[in-house]
Design an enzyme around this catalytic site. Sequence first.
Site, mmCIF file in Angstrom:
data_model
loop_
_atom_site.group_PDB
_atom_site.id
_atom_site.type_symbol
_atom_site.label_atom_id
_atom_site.label_comp_id
_atom_site.label_asym_id
_atom_site.label_seq_id
_atom_site.Cartn_x
_atom_site.Cartn_y
_atom_site.Cartn_z
ATOM 1 N N LYS A 142 38.275 14.379 -32.002
ATOM 2 C CA LYS A 142 37.721 14.748 -30.693
ATOM 3 C C LYS A 142 38.205 13.777 -29.621
ATOM 4 O O LYS A 142 37.425 13.211 -28.871
ATOM 5 C CB LYS A 142 36.203 14.844 -30.742
ATOM 6 C CG LYS A 142 35.717 15.948 -31.660
ATOM 7 C CD LYS A 142 34.238 16.167 -31.529
ATOM 8 C CE LYS A 142 33.806 17.271 -32.448
ATOM 9 N NZ LYS A 142 33.789 18.561 -31.832
ATOM 10 N N HIS A 143 39.523 13.575 -29.625
ATOM 11 C CA HIS A 143 40.161 12.716 -28.638
ATOM 12 C C HIS A 143 41.659 13.046 -28.597
ATOM 13 O O HIS A 143 42.151 13.816 -29.404
ATOM 14 C CB HIS A 143 39.956 11.234 -28.971
ATOM 15 C CG HIS A 143 40.577 10.817 -30.257
ATOM 16 N ND1 HIS A 143 39.861 10.705 -31.423
ATOM 17 C CD2 HIS A 143 41.850 10.506 -30.584
ATOM 18 C CE1 HIS A 143 40.663 10.335 -32.398
ATOM 19 N NE2 HIS A 143 41.890 10.208 -31.919
ATOM 20 N N ALA A 144 42.337 12.438 -27.643
ATOM 21 C CA ALA A 144 43.798 12.492 -27.555
ATOM 22 C C ALA A 144 44.283 11.058 -27.390
ATOM 23 O O ALA A 144 43.523 10.176 -26.988
ATOM 24 C CB ALA A 144 44.241 13.352 -26.377
#
Length: 127
Positions: free
Chosen positions: A44-46
């Site tokens: 749930k990130h980049a």
Amino acid sequence: MDFLRTFTDERGSLTVAETGKELPFEVKRVYWIYNVPEAKERGKHANRVTWQYLVAVKGSVTISLENKEGNGMYVLDTPEKGLLIPPLTWNELLHFSEDAVLLVLSSQPYRPEMYIDSYDEFRKLIR
């Protein structure tokens, strides 16, 4: 998703991922994710500049990716499959099997400031 070079004989299997071949980056960090409780998600990130290469060395993991080219769902369920994640790609690690061990090869050491943890910020950056 790529199938990695695998050599199998009566002694078992050996799967290879080499810098300059399957990996378009020099590996600076290696970690693995395991013992993920049922129904829990990770990611749930980049990453702003980091490339990552993921392999489920045991069990299975479903991965959702999104970047400016589009989005997709991928299932890593054999150590012969690898998934390359370029920078500025939102990733969600979903549906870990009970026995899953996910190996991550990374082009950068861990630096919290290089992560994009807000989906809204990510969407603004890729527009």
